[in-house]
Design a protein around this motif. Structure first.
Motif, short mmCIF file in Angstrom:
data_model
loop_
_atom_site.label_atom_id
_atom_site.label_comp_id
_atom_site.label_asym_id
_atom_site.label_seq_id
_atom_site.Cartn_x
_atom_site.Cartn_y
_atom_site.Cartn_z
N ASN A 177 46.08 45.22 40.73
CA ASN A 177 44.99 45.25 41.72
C ASN A 177 45.11 46.49 42.60
O ASN A 177 45.43 46.42 43.78
CB ASN A 177 45.02 43.97 42.57
CG ASN A 177 45.09 42.72 41.70
OD1 ASN A 177 46.12 42.06 41.63
ND2 ASN A 177 44.03 42.42 41.00
N THR A 178 44.83 47.63 42.00
CA THR A 178 44.99 48.93 42.68
C THR A 178 43.71 49.28 43.44
O THR A 178 42.69 48.60 43.31
CB THR A 178 45.25 50.02 41.63
OG1 THR A 178 44.11 50.03 40.75
CG2 THR A 178 46.51 49.74 40.82
N ASN A 227 52.28 45.83 43.00
CA ASN A 227 51.13 45.27 42.28
C ASN A 227 50.42 46.41 41.56
O ASN A 227 49.64 47.16 42.16
CB ASN A 227 50.18 44.56 43.25
CG ASN A 227 49.05 43.84 42.52
OD1 ASN A 227 48.72 44.19 41.38
ND2 ASN A 227 48.46 42.86 43.16
N LYS A 228 50.72 46.54 40.28
CA LYS A 228 50.15 47.66 39.50
C LYS A 228 48.82 47.29 38.88
O LYS A 228 48.22 48.07 38.15
CB LYS A 228 51.14 48.09 38.40
CG LYS A 228 52.52 48.49 38.92
CD LYS A 228 52.46 49.75 39.76
CE LYS A 228 53.86 50.22 40.14
NZ LYS A 228 53.88 51.20 41.23
N PRO A 244 45.58 46.71 48.50
CA PRO A 244 46.46 47.10 47.40
C PRO A 244 47.91 47.36 47.85
O PRO A 244 48.14 47.98 48.88
CB PRO A 244 45.82 48.40 46.90
CG PRO A 244 44.39 48.30 47.32
CD PRO A 244 44.41 47.58 48.64
N TRP A 293 41.04 49.72 40.87
CA TRP A 293 40.63 48.41 40.29
C TRP A 293 39.60 47.74 41.20
O TRP A 293 38.58 47.26 40.76
CB TRP A 293 41.88 47.53 40.14
CG TRP A 293 41.69 46.26 39.36
CD1 TRP A 293 41.86 46.10 38.02
CD2 TRP A 293 41.31 44.97 39.87
NE1 TRP A 293 41.62 44.79 37.66
CE2 TRP A 293 41.27 44.08 38.78
CE3 TRP A 293 41.00 44.49 41.14
CZ2 TRP A 293 40.94 42.73 38.91
CZ3 TRP A 293 40.67 43.15 41.28
CH2 TRP A 293 40.63 42.28 40.18
N VAL A 309 50.85 49.36 46.59
CA VAL A 309 51.00 50.43 45.58
C VAL A 309 52.34 50.37 44.85
O VAL A 309 52.51 51.00 43.81
CB VAL A 309 50.81 51.83 46.23
CG1 VAL A 309 49.38 52.02 46.68
CG2 VAL A 309 51.77 52.04 47.40
N ASN A 358 47.53 41.11 49.29
CA ASN A 358 47.89 42.06 48.22
C ASN A 358 48.29 41.33 46.93
O ASN A 358 48.81 41.93 46.00
CB ASN A 358 49.01 43.01 48.68
CG ASN A 358 50.23 42.27 49.19
OD1 ASN A 358 50.38 41.07 48.95
ND2 ASN A 358 51.11 42.96 49.89
#
Ligand SMILES: Cc1ncc(C[n+]2csc(CCOP(=O)(O)OP(=O)(O)O)c2C)c(N)n1
Length: 283
Positions: free
Chosen positions: A205-206, A202-203, A197, A209, A199, A119
């Motif tokens: 690699n969603t 990590n804003k 991801p 994305w 949630v 992640n």
């Protein structure tokens, strides 16, 4: 034949929407489709959100120290190589704290499977940078941006001639399941890096994305070509390839240890004479 219910463990304590849910259900599906019974599997983990996964499955489990997943998994495989040994780890756990073990497990080539929940962040400890966090990323404790280059796990593994190297995406469970099945059935050390991801922390690699970028390696792609595999492993950005990048058929660690070739260690009677006899054969 086992069913998914045979593998049911505790209710997961992950954030709603976490990519770990897909990884958990896909592991169960893959094992069920391979016809592997829960008592034939050992799931090993270290510490982290990903490290909690074995709690949520019913099979043999071992939850060890942070970063030490691979030595435990290797030892367990040497003790009973009739077990399917699957190690699960976070990108911090495996490539950071356990980075040294990652390199040397690849070199030793035990027949174990490694699923990395990548992640690109330290999830459990609330969002610090991990070895796969992109350079320049800002976090609460790295407010000026990460100065280190990210580690490329696939390129590293291929450069060490790892026996099986693949990458999947938690948001494409069908493809991930096929990759998991291939990794579990491959003879040799198998790395499956999973884009997962986070949630909450990590804003960047969603799910969206990744969905806009991931694609599958072509049907005609040859995973036995190491140089091509290395080149493809460097591809990252607007387009991110997933699939089996590289594999080879080399001898495993267990195959190279003559004393366990016929019978797993756990089924052998220990005798000091037998050990002396084995040693004498070599000197
Ligand atoms: C030796 C050691 N160092 C640090 C920690 C603190 N710690 C626990 S989990 C963790 C990071 C986990 O991140 P990752 O492995 O990426 O897994 P995730 O939680 O994201 O799934 C850290 C630093 C620890 N428990 N032990």
């Amino acid at each position: 034949m086992p069913t998914s219910e045979d593998y049911e463990g505790q209710v997961p304590a992950w954030c709603p929407g976490c990519g770990n849910f897909q990884i958990l259900s896909t592991i169960k599906q893959a094992l069920v489709e391979l016809g592997i019974e829960p008592w034939e599997v050992l799931l090993v983990s270290g510490i982290g959100q990903s490290g909690k996964l074995p709690h949520y499955m019913k099979c043999h489990t071992f939850n060890g120290l942070h970063g030490r997943t691979l030595p435990v998994a290797t030892a367990a495989k040497l003790a009973n190589h009739f077990l399917h040994v699957i190690a699960v780890a976070g990108d911090g756990d495996c490539y950071g704290e356990g980075g040294n073990h990652f390199l040397h497990a690849i070199r030793k080539n035990p027949n174990i499977t490694l699923f990395v929940h990548d992640n690109q962040i330290y999830g459990l400890t609330k969002g610090q940078a991990s070895p796969t966090t992109a350079r320049g990323t800002h976090t609460k404790i790295q407010p000026y941006g990460i100065s280190s280059e990210p580690l490329n796990p696939l390129a590293t593994a291929i450069s060490l001639d790892c026996s099986f190297v693949a990458r999947g995406f938690a948001g494409d469970q069908e493809h991930l399941k096929e990759l998991m099945k291939a990794a579990i059935t491959h003879k040799g050390f198998s790395l499956l890096d999973i884009l997962q991801p986070c949630v909450t922390f990590n804003k960047v690699n969603t799910f969206r994305w990744y969905r806009e970028r991931v694609y599958k390696l072509e049907d005609e792609y040859d995973p036995y070509n190491r140089i091509k595999a290395f080149e493809r492993s460097l591809e990252w950005g607007d387009k991110i390839p997933n699939g089996i990048f590289y594999k080879n058929d080399k001898e495993t660690l267990e195959e190279m240890v003559p004393t366990i070739r016929k019978e797993p260690l756990v089924r052998q009677k220990f005798s000091i004479e037998a050990v002396k006899h084995e040693i004498d054969k070599f000197y």
